[in-house]
Motif scaffolding. Structure first.
Motif, PDB file in Angstrom:
ATOM      1  N   GLY A  42     -28.807  -7.678  -7.916  1.00 40.12           N
ATOM      2  CA  GLY A  42     -30.151  -7.179  -7.717  1.00 40.12           C
ATOM      3  C   GLY A  42     -30.212  -5.763  -7.186  1.00 40.12           C
ATOM      4  O   GLY A  42     -29.463  -4.890  -7.606  1.00 40.12           O
ATOM      5  N   GLU A  43     -31.105  -5.550  -6.218  1.00 39.59           N
ATOM      6  CA  GLU A  43     -31.362  -4.203  -5.687  1.00 39.59           C
ATOM      7  C   GLU A  43     -30.120  -3.603  -5.041  1.00 39.59           C
ATOM      8  O   GLU A  43     -29.826  -2.422  -5.207  1.00 39.59           O
ATOM      9  CB  GLU A  43     -32.507  -4.261  -4.682  1.00 39.59           C
ATOM     10  CG  GLU A  43     -32.950  -2.900  -4.162  1.00 39.59           C
ATOM     11  CD  GLU A  43     -34.137  -2.987  -3.235  1.00 39.59           C
ATOM     12  OE1 GLU A  43     -34.396  -2.004  -2.523  1.00 39.59           O
ATOM     13  OE2 GLU A  43     -34.788  -4.049  -3.213  1.00 39.59           O
ATOM     14  N   ASN A  44     -29.382  -4.416  -4.305  1.00 43.89           N
ATOM     15  CA  ASN A  44     -28.144  -3.912  -3.704  1.00 43.89           C
ATOM     16  C   ASN A  44     -27.136  -3.513  -4.778  1.00 43.89           C
ATOM     17  O   ASN A  44     -26.392  -2.538  -4.609  1.00 43.89           O
ATOM     18  CB  ASN A  44     -27.519  -4.977  -2.800  1.00 43.89           C
ATOM     19  CG  ASN A  44     -28.214  -5.086  -1.449  1.00 43.89           C
ATOM     20  OD1 ASN A  44     -28.980  -4.213  -1.058  1.00 43.89           O
ATOM     21  ND2 ASN A  44     -27.957  -6.169  -0.744  1.00 43.89           N
ATOM     22  N   GLY A  45     -27.095  -4.253  -5.880  1.00 42.98           N
ATOM     23  CA  GLY A  45     -26.173  -3.920  -6.960  1.00 42.98           C
ATOM     24  C   GLY A  45     -26.477  -2.572  -7.574  1.00 42.98           C
ATOM     25  O   GLY A  45     -25.565  -1.803  -7.909  1.00 42.98           O
ATOM     26  N   VAL A  46     -27.750  -2.253  -7.702  1.00 35.98           N
ATOM     27  CA  VAL A  46     -28.141  -0.948  -8.243  1.00 35.98           C
ATOM     28  C   VAL A  46     -27.680   0.166  -7.318  1.00 35.98           C
ATOM     29  O   VAL A  46     -27.112   1.167  -7.757  1.00 35.98           O
ATOM     30  CB  VAL A  46     -29.666  -0.887  -8.457  1.00 35.98           C
ATOM     31  CG1 VAL A  46     -30.097   0.529  -8.828  1.00 35.98           C
ATOM     32  CG2 VAL A  46     -30.100  -1.868  -9.535  1.00 35.98           C
ATOM     33  N   PRO A  69     -23.944   5.559  -8.300  1.00 33.35           N
ATOM     34  CA  PRO A  69     -23.084   6.741  -8.421  1.00 33.35           C
ATOM     35  C   PRO A  69     -22.165   6.696  -9.645  1.00 33.35           C
ATOM     36  O   PRO A  69     -21.806   7.751 -10.179  1.00 33.35           O
ATOM     37  CB  PRO A  69     -22.283   6.726  -7.113  1.00 33.35           C
ATOM     38  CG  PRO A  69     -23.166   6.022  -6.143  1.00 33.35           C
ATOM     39  CD  PRO A  69     -23.833   4.950  -6.947  1.00 33.35           C
ATOM     40  N   LEU A  70     -21.766   5.505 -10.075  1.00 29.91           N
ATOM     41  CA  LEU A  70     -20.951   5.400 -11.284  1.00 29.91           C
ATOM     42  C   LEU A  70     -21.744   5.849 -12.501  1.00 29.91           C
ATOM     43  O   LEU A  70     -21.228   6.582 -13.357  1.00 29.91           O
ATOM     44  CB  LEU A  70     -20.471   3.960 -11.467  1.00 29.91           C
ATOM     45  CG  LEU A  70     -19.705   3.667 -12.765  1.00 29.91           C
ATOM     46  CD1 LEU A  70     -18.448   4.517 -12.856  1.00 29.91           C
ATOM     47  CD2 LEU A  70     -19.363   2.185 -12.854  1.00 29.91           C
ATOM     48  N   VAL A 127     -17.745  13.663  -5.977  1.00 26.59           N
ATOM     49  CA  VAL A 127     -18.520  12.635  -5.275  1.00 26.59           C
ATOM     50  C   VAL A 127     -18.896  13.182  -3.899  1.00 26.59           C
ATOM     51  O   VAL A 127     -18.048  13.257  -2.997  1.00 26.59           O
ATOM     52  CB  VAL A 127     -17.714  11.330  -5.128  1.00 26.59           C
ATOM     53  CG1 VAL A 127     -18.555  10.272  -4.405  1.00 26.59           C
ATOM     54  CG2 VAL A 127     -17.282  10.812  -6.499  1.00 26.59           C
ATOM     55  N   THR A 128     -20.142  13.583  -3.739  1.00 32.11           N
ATOM     56  CA  THR A 128     -20.605  14.133  -2.465  1.00 32.11           C
ATOM     57  C   THR A 128     -20.824  13.000  -1.460  1.00 32.11           C
ATOM     58  O   THR A 128     -20.883  11.814  -1.817  1.00 32.11           O
ATOM     59  CB  THR A 128     -21.910  14.905  -2.660  1.00 32.11           C
ATOM     60  OG1 THR A 128     -22.908  14.019  -3.192  1.00 32.11           O
ATOM     61  CG2 THR A 128     -21.710  16.073  -3.636  1.00 32.11           C
ATOM     62  N   PRO A 155     -21.060   1.347   2.040  1.00 29.06           N
ATOM     63  CA  PRO A 155     -20.401   2.083   0.956  1.00 29.06           C
ATOM     64  C   PRO A 155     -20.956   1.764  -0.427  1.00 29.06           C
ATOM     65  O   PRO A 155     -21.319   0.627  -0.716  1.00 29.06           O
ATOM     66  CB  PRO A 155     -18.941   1.622   1.063  1.00 29.06           C
ATOM     67  CG  PRO A 155     -18.789   1.127   2.457  1.00 29.06           C
ATOM     68  CD  PRO A 155     -20.106   0.529   2.810  1.00 29.06           C
ATOM     69  N   THR A 156     -21.008   2.789  -1.274  1.00 29.93           N
ATOM     70  CA  THR A 156     -21.225   2.594  -2.706  1.00 29.93           C
ATOM     71  C   THR A 156     -19.871   2.317  -3.356  1.00 29.93           C
ATOM     72  O   THR A 156     -18.843   2.221  -2.675  1.00 29.93           O
ATOM     73  CB  THR A 156     -21.839   3.847  -3.349  1.00 29.93           C
ATOM     74  OG1 THR A 156     -20.865   4.913  -3.289  1.00 29.93           O
ATOM     75  CG2 THR A 156     -23.105   4.280  -2.631  1.00 29.93           C
ATOM     76  N   ILE A 157     -19.841   2.207  -4.665  1.00 28.82           N
ATOM     77  CA  ILE A 157     -18.593   1.981  -5.377  1.00 28.82           C
ATOM     78  C   ILE A 157     -17.589   3.107  -5.142  1.00 28.82           C
ATOM     79  O   ILE A 157     -16.378   2.897  -5.195  1.00 28.82           O
ATOM     80  CB  ILE A 157     -18.848   1.801  -6.890  1.00 28.82           C
ATOM     81  CG1 ILE A 157     -17.574   1.328  -7.590  1.00 28.82           C
ATOM     82  CG2 ILE A 157     -19.406   3.071  -7.512  1.00 28.82           C
ATOM     83  CD1 ILE A 157     -17.789   0.925  -9.034  1.00 28.82           C
ATOM     84  N   PHE A 158     -18.071   4.316  -4.829  1.00 30.59           N
ATOM     85  CA  PHE A 158     -17.185   5.438  -4.547  1.00 30.59           C
ATOM     86  C   PHE A 158     -16.983   5.663  -3.052  1.00 30.59           C
ATOM     87  O   PHE A 158     -16.303   6.605  -2.645  1.00 30.59           O
ATOM     88  CB  PHE A 158     -17.742   6.725  -5.163  1.00 30.59           C
ATOM     89  CG  PHE A 158     -17.756   6.731  -6.664  1.00 30.59           C
ATOM     90  CD1 PHE A 158     -16.803   6.040  -7.391  1.00 30.59           C
ATOM     91  CD2 PHE A 158     -18.729   7.451  -7.356  1.00 30.59           C
ATOM     92  CE1 PHE A 158     -16.809   6.047  -8.774  1.00 30.59           C
ATOM     93  CE2 PHE A 158     -18.747   7.472  -8.743  1.00 30.59           C
ATOM     94  CZ  PHE A 158     -17.780   6.766  -9.462  1.00 30.59           C
ATOM     95  N   GLY A 159     -17.578   4.820  -2.219  1.00 29.08           N
ATOM     96  CA  GLY A 159     -17.539   5.020  -0.779  1.00 29.08           C
ATOM     97  C   GLY A 159     -16.256   4.544  -0.128  1.00 29.08           C
ATOM     98  O   GLY A 159     -15.275   4.188  -0.794  1.00 29.08           O
ATOM     99  N   PRO A 160     -16.228   4.523   1.219  1.00 31.14           N
ATOM    100  CA  PRO A 160     -15.023   4.132   1.965  1.00 31.14           C
ATOM    101  C   PRO A 160     -14.576   2.713   1.620  1.00 31.14           C
ATOM    102  O   PRO A 160     -15.393   1.853   1.264  1.00 31.14           O
ATOM    103  CB  PRO A 160     -15.471   4.226   3.428  1.00 31.14           C
ATOM    104  CG  PRO A 160     -16.652   5.140   3.416  1.00 31.14           C
ATOM    105  CD  PRO A 160     -17.336   4.912   2.116  1.00 31.14           C
ATOM    106  N   THR A 161     -13.280   2.463   1.721  1.00 26.36           N
ATOM    107  CA  THR A 161     -12.746   1.132   1.418  1.00 26.36           C
ATOM    108  C   THR A 161     -13.135   0.107   2.477  1.00 26.36           C
ATOM    109  O   THR A 161     -13.204  -1.095   2.187  1.00 26.36           O
ATOM    110  CB  THR A 161     -11.214   1.174   1.298  1.00 26.36           C
ATOM    111  OG1 THR A 161     -10.671   1.752   2.486  1.00 26.36           O
ATOM    112  CG2 THR A 161     -10.793   2.024   0.106  1.00 26.36           C
ATOM    113  N   ASP A 162     -13.354   0.567   3.693  1.00 22.03           N
ATOM    114  CA  ASP A 162     -13.778  -0.344   4.754  1.00 22.03           C
ATOM    115  C   ASP A 162     -15.262  -0.650   4.611  1.00 22.03           C
ATOM    116  O   ASP A 162     -16.097   0.266   4.539  1.00 22.03           O
ATOM    117  CB  ASP A 162     -13.514   0.268   6.131  1.00 22.03           C
ATOM    118  CG  ASP A 162     -12.035   0.434   6.412  1.00 22.03           C
ATOM    119  OD1 ASP A 162     -11.240  -0.353   5.843  1.00 22.03           O
ATOM    120  OD2 ASP A 162     -11.668   1.352   7.169  1.00 22.03           O
TER     121      ASP A 162
END
Length: 288
Positions: free
Chosen positions: A31-35, A40-41, A77-78, A101-108
């Protein structure tokens, strides 16, 4: 051309660093969180795939020419694209929001605490600073000042990722033939491209561009404005069933500025594409 091209960095990261199936990775949200997680992808894909389509605006009116090139396209990726505001889902109480984090964000990831000491975990991302795609391209012409451009590759990247497919077609036309006194070479082009990752990601991109260039000996300066549209559908098996996210790139206009160095039949080039999501290109090619 099959299996001959470096595939884009996101896939390599997922396959090697994570060692998990792509569906499992994107299924973290719905849903909304998935978007918010995947947006960023879509932005990076659109910025990259609409780049590198020309390195000069000079098109002969007639005669056969063929050019082959390979390019590396990267979208920085800013910090603003590494996090988004997400909401806790399901029966977790009280409902809370957090910058995660987004898909490009921190691993933690990030954890918030609810009633009776319960915890809600927002997952981490891939910790990427640049989203990169590599692609081959063939340009052939010319007929009445018109030439065609084709992109294509297809490769299987293990059982975890599946098959990658990219195809693109385009055409551009010599404008100088109608305006004899223009001080530089001018062309107009339109391009359509499609990209797939297995049965999970399906994306399309369209670019309509005005192109200009000026040659000084072996150096060609080129660039121009463009209008672009790109969208991406992500379909996966979520915890509550099949989920489909429809994402649209934030880019709508861009301006390209670049330079190419031509030595005999060989060409090196680089350009920068200024837009909401910027992108850079480095490439080489040869032709006759």
């Amino acid at each position: 051309m099959k299996h001959s091209v470096v595939v884009f960095l996101l896939v390599s990261t997922l396959s090697l660093a994570r060692g998990q199936k792509l569906n499992d990775f994107v299924a973290k949200y719905g849903g909304e969180n998935g978007v918010g997680f995947m947006q960023p992808l879509a932005d990076g894909f659109g910025a990259n795939i609409n780049s590198g389509l020309y390195q000069t605006a000079k098109i002969p009116l007639d005669g056969f020419h063929l050019n082959f090139s390979v390019m590396l396209m990267g979208a920085p990726v800013t910090d603003s694209r590494k996090t988004f505001t997400a909401k806790t889902e399901g029966f977790f109480a009280p409902q809370q929001t957090a910058d995660v984090p987004t898909i490009f964000g921190p691993t933690d990831g990030k954890t918030v605490t609810g009633n009776a000491g319960t915890a809600y975990v927002f997952p981490g991302g891939l910790s990427m600073t640049t989203f990169v795609i590599a692609a081959p391209q063939i340009t052939i012409g010319s007929l009445y000042g018109t030439e065609a451009t084709v992109r294509f590759f297809q490769a299987k990247v293990g059982d975890n990722i599946g098959e990658l497919k990219l195809w693109g077609i385009g055409a551009r036309h010599n404008i100088n033939q109608y305006f004899k006194k223009l001080p530089l070479d001018v062309a107009a082009g339109v391009y359509q491209q499609h990209f797939e990752i297995g049965d999970i990601v399906s994306a399309n991109a369209t670019l309509i561009s005005a192109q200009g260039s000026y040659a000084i000996s072996v150096l060609t300066l080129y660039g121009g404005p463009a209008v672009e549209i790109s969208n991406m559908d992500v379909t996966y098996d979520g915890t509550g069933g099949k989920v489909t996210l429809s994402l649209k790139s934030q880019n709508s206009v861009r301006f390209t500025v670049g330079a190419a160095l031509t030595l005999a039949f060989f060409r090196l080039y680089a350009d920068y594409n200024l837009a909401s999501q910027s992108a850079f290109v480095f490439g080489f090619g040869f032709g006759f």
